[in-house]
Design an enzyme around this catalytic site. Structure first.
Site, PDB file in Angstrom:
ATOM      1  N   ASP A   1       0.780  -1.253   0.000  1.00 47.18           N
ATOM      2  CA  ASP A   1       0.000   0.000   0.000  1.00 47.18           C
ATOM      3  C   ASP A   1       0.810   1.300   0.000  1.00 47.18           C
ATOM      4  O   ASP A   1       1.784   1.431   0.734  1.00 47.18           O
ATOM      5  CB  ASP A   1      -0.826   0.112   1.290  1.00 47.18           C
ATOM      6  CG  ASP A   1      -1.627  -1.106   1.610  1.00 47.18           C
ATOM      7  OD1 ASP A   1      -1.620  -2.054   0.834  1.00 47.18           O
ATOM      8  OD2 ASP A   1      -2.260  -1.105   2.670  1.00 47.18           O
TER       9      ASP A   1
ATOM     10  N   PHE B   1       2.021  -0.804  10.062  1.00 48.67           N
ATOM     11  CA  PHE B   1       1.071  -1.000   8.967  1.00 48.67           C
ATOM     12  C   PHE B   1       0.648   0.343   8.382  1.00 48.67           C
ATOM     13  O   PHE B   1       1.105   1.398   8.799  1.00 48.67           O
ATOM     14  CB  PHE B   1      -0.146  -1.790   9.471  1.00 48.67           C
ATOM     15  CG  PHE B   1       0.033  -3.287   9.453  1.00 48.67           C
ATOM     16  CD1 PHE B   1       1.291  -3.870   9.412  1.00 48.67           C
ATOM     17  CD2 PHE B   1      -1.077  -4.126   9.488  1.00 48.67           C
ATOM     18  CE1 PHE B   1       1.457  -5.256   9.400  1.00 48.67           C
ATOM     19  CE2 PHE B   1      -0.941  -5.512   9.476  1.00 48.67           C
ATOM     20  CZ  PHE B   1       0.322  -6.074   9.432  1.00 48.67           C
TER      21      PHE B   1
HETATM   22  C1  FRU Z   1      -4.010  -3.448   2.878  1.00 45.85           C
HETATM   23  C2  FRU Z   1      -3.371  -3.896   4.172  1.00 45.85           C
HETATM   24  C3  FRU Z   1      -3.667  -2.911   5.274  1.00 45.85           C
HETATM   25  C4  FRU Z   1      -2.531  -3.117   6.213  1.00 45.85           C
HETATM   26  C5  FRU Z   1      -1.388  -3.378   5.261  1.00 45.85           C
HETATM   27  C6  FRU Z   1      -0.356  -4.326   5.784  1.00 45.85           C
HETATM   28  O1  FRU Z   1      -3.390  -3.904   1.723  1.00 45.85           O
HETATM   29  O2  FRU Z   1      -3.804  -5.189   4.498  1.00 45.85           O
HETATM   30  O3  FRU Z   1      -4.938  -3.070   5.871  1.00 45.85           O
HETATM   31  O4  FRU Z   1      -2.304  -1.994   7.014  1.00 45.85           O
HETATM   32  O5  FRU Z   1      -1.947  -3.897   4.089  1.00 45.85           O
HETATM   33  O6  FRU Z   1       0.749  -4.370   4.962  1.00 45.85           O
END
Ligand code: FRU
Length: 493
Positions: free
Chosen positions: A40, A99
Site C-alpha cells: 500500500d 502497517f
Molecule cells: C491493505 C493492508 C492494510 C494493512 C497493510 C499491511 O493492503 O492489508 O490493511 O495496514 O496492508 O501491509
C-alpha cells in the site's frame, strides 16, 4: 534494542542494495521500492513544497514481512526520489509491523499516523495480534515515534466492535482539532469506519462510527481515505472479501468510492451508491493528496493480494500506479493521469489506422513498437464493433484489450502474457460512448497497462511481466473502422 538500531540497519542495507543493478528492469515512471517488497501507498502528503509518498515495505526480501515505511518524494508525481526508510518495526508496540496510515503537515512538522502491530503471547501459548494507532513526527527525512504511543488502542472502540481488525488511520485537521478515520470491523464481521479526535495528537477520544458496511461492500474495510472534492465528501475504502456483483465488483479485495456528505453535527458520512475505482486486475489501497494548486491526486498499489506476481529472481516487488487527478461528473468520479506526465512525452505520432471492410488482416503498427508509451485511440463505434488492440506483443506473447460494441464492454486479457501460474487473466468492464465514439488512453510502462476510457470515466489497471522484447502493438477489427491514434513515447531522463 538501542534507539534506531533497526532503522539504521535498514538504511545501510538500502544503500548497499541501491548500488546493485535491478535483476528485473524497473518501470520508467512508476514508483518501485529500492529493494524488497512494496504494498500500500502510505502518508501521501504535501510537506515543505514537495509531495511525500511512503509505502508498506519489507526491504529484506520480495515477500510481505514485518512492515516498514519506505519513503520517496516528488515534485511532479512522475519523477521520484528515494529517501531513507522512514519507520522500522523497532518498538514493543509495533514489533510486528508498522502497517498502513497517512500523513499531514502541521506547523512545519510532518506527522505520520500508522497502525502499530504487536503480537502477544497468551497464557496458553497461543498468539494474539493487537492493532493500535501510533504517531511519528519528523522533518521530511527523519521521524521520531511519540513516547506516548500507541495513542489509540482498541479499548476506545465502541461496544460491538471487533478488537482484532483495527487499522489504517487517515488523519486530518479541522480548525484546532485533529481527526483520524480508522478501518475496523463490527462483531458481525462487517466493516466500519470509526472516527476519533484529538487536540494534541496524544489524547484521542472516540467520536462516531462514521460509516458502516450494513451488509454491503464486503467485510473488513481497509485503508479509508476521506476528503472534500468539488463541494462533496468522498470516502474511499478497500474492502476485503467482497462478492462479485455484475461487472461492478469482483470477488475478493476491491477499492470502492462513495460520493456523499458529512453530517458535521453527528459526525456521520451519508453515502450514495458505491462504485469501483478501477476495473483492472491490479489496483488496491488507494490514497490521495491535495496538490499545491488544489487538485486531488490519487495513487494506488499496482498489484493485488490474491493474484500478486513477482518475476523469479527479481530483487524488488510491487509498484505504484501513475498518480491520477480526480474530479466529479454527475454521480461518478473521473480520473485521468496527472497532467505533469505530458511533460515527458516525446516522438509524437498522429495517424489514422483504417480498416475499410470486414475481416481485414491485423495491422501491426511498427512505428508503435515499444513498452513505455502514452497512446490515445478514438474511434466511431456501433453495436457491431468488435476490435482488439494487442500490446506487449510478438510471435509468442500478447495482452489483448478487446472492445465489444454489442455488449458495450472492454476487456483486458493477459492469458498470453507469459504467466506460468493459474492467476486471474482477464477482467471486463462496462463502458459508455460519447456521441457514438469511444476514446481509450492506454499508458504502458514496461509491465503496466493503465487504460482510461472516455477521458477518465473508467480506469482499468493491470500488470504483466511479458519479456521486454515483446513490444509490438497490433490492431485488429471484425468490422470496418478508423482508429485515430495519437501516440507518444515517455522519456524520463
Ligand atoms: C491493505 C493492508 C492494510 C494493512 C497493510 C499491511 O493492503 O492489508 O490493511 O495496514 O496492508 O501491509
Amino acid at each position: 534494542m538501542k534507539k534506531n538500531v533497526k532503522l539504521n540497519q535498514v538504511i545501510e542495507y538500502e544503500n548497499k542494495k541501491r548500488q546493485e543493478k535491478a535483476v528485473y528492469e524497473r518501470p520508467s515512471f512508476h514508483l518501485t521500492p529500492p529493494t524488497g517488497w512494496m504494498n500500500d501507498p502510505n502518508g501521501f502528503s504535501f510537506f515543505k513544497g514537495e509531495y511525500h509518498l511512503f509505502y508498506q515495505y519489507h526491504p529484506y526480501n520480495t515477500n510481505w514481512g514485518p512492515m516498514h515505511w519506505g519513503h520517496s518524494k516528488t515534485m511532479d508525481f512522475v519523477k521520484w526520489e528515494q529517501l531513507p526508510c522512514a519507520l522500522a518495526p523497532d518498538m514493543k508496540y509495533d514489533g510486528q509491523g508498522c502497517f498502513s496510515g497517512s500523513a499531514m503537515e502541521d506547523g512545519g512538522t510532518h506527522i505520520l499516523m500508522y497502525t502499530s502491530v504487536l503480537e502477544e503471547e497468551q497464557e496458553d501459548g497461543s498468539k494474539k495480534v493487537r492493532q493500535t494507532q501510533s504517531i511519528a513526527v519528523g522533518d521530511g527525512i527523519t521521524y521520531e515515534k511519540l513516547s506516548r504511543n500507541p495513542v489509540i488502542t482498541s479499548s476506545l472502540l465502541p461496544k460491538g466492535s471487533s478488537k482484532k481488525d483495527f487499522r489504517d488511520p487517515k488523519i486530518w485537521k479541522d480548525g484546532d482539532t485533529f481527526y483520524a478515520a480508522v478501518g475496523s470491523e463490527a462483531l458481525d464481521g462487517y466493516g466500519q469506519i470509526t472516527l476519533f479526535s484529538s487536540q494534541n495528537l496524544e489524547d484521542w477520544k472516540f467520536e462516531s462510527i462514521m460509516d458502516s458496511c450494513k451488509g454491503e461492500y464486503g467485510k473488513m474495510w481497509e485503508c479509508p481515505d476521506f476528503f472534500t472534492l468539488d463541494g462533496k465528501q468522498i470516502l474511499i475504502i478497500s474492502p476485503q472479501f467482497m462478492r462479485a456483483k455484475d461487472l461492478e465488483f469482483h470477488n475478493g479485495n476491491n477499492s470502492v468510492y462513495f460520493i456523499g456528505s458529512f453530517d458535521r453535527e453527528r459526525k456521520i458520512f451519508v453515502r450514495e451508491k458505491g462504485f469501483s475505482l478501477d476495473y483492472g486486475m491490479d489496483f488496491y489501497a488507494p490514497q490521495t493528496v491535495e496538490s499545491a494548486d488544489g487538485r486531488r491526486i490519487m495513487v494506488a498499489w499496482l498489484q493485488s493480494w490474491d493474484n500478486y506476481m513477482t518475476p523469479e529472481q527479481s530483487n524488488w516487488s510491487g509498484m505504484m500506479t501513475i498518480p491520477r487527478e480526480l474530479s466529479i461528473q454527475g454521480k461518478r468520479l473521473i480520473q485521468v493521469p496527472v497532467r505533469e506526465l505530458e511533460n515527458y512525452r516525446v516522438n509524437k505520432i498522429a495517424e489514422d489506422i483504417v480498416f475499410s471492410k470486414k475481416g481485414e488482416e491485423p495491422y501491426t503498427f511498427e512505428k508503435l513498437n515499444n513498452r513505455s508509451f502514452d497512446m490515445t485511440i478514438e474511434a466511431d463505434v456501433n453495436e457491431n464493433s468488435f476490435f482488439t488492440i494487442s500490446v506487449a506483443a510478438n510471435e509468442e506473447y500478447d495482452t489483448k484489450i478487446v472492445y465489444d460494441g454489442r455488449r458495450n464492454v472492454l476487456t483486458t486479457d493477459r492469458t498470453n502474457s507469459g504467466l506460468r501460474k493459474d492467476l486471474i487473466c482477464s477482467r471486463t468492464m462496462r463502458v459508455g460512448k460519447r456521441n457514438g465514439r469511444i476514446k481509450l488512453r492506454i499508458l504502458m510502462d514496461k509491465y503496466t497497462i493503465e487504460i482510461f476510457v472516455n477521458d477518465g470515466e473508467q480506469a482499468m489497471t493491470s500488470l504483466i511481466y511479458t519479456p521486454l522484447e515483446a513490444g509490438k502493438i497490433v490492431f485488429e477489427s471484425m468490422e470496418a473502422i478508423i482508429f485515430h491514434v495519437e501516440k507518444y513515447d515517455l522519456r524520463m531522463e
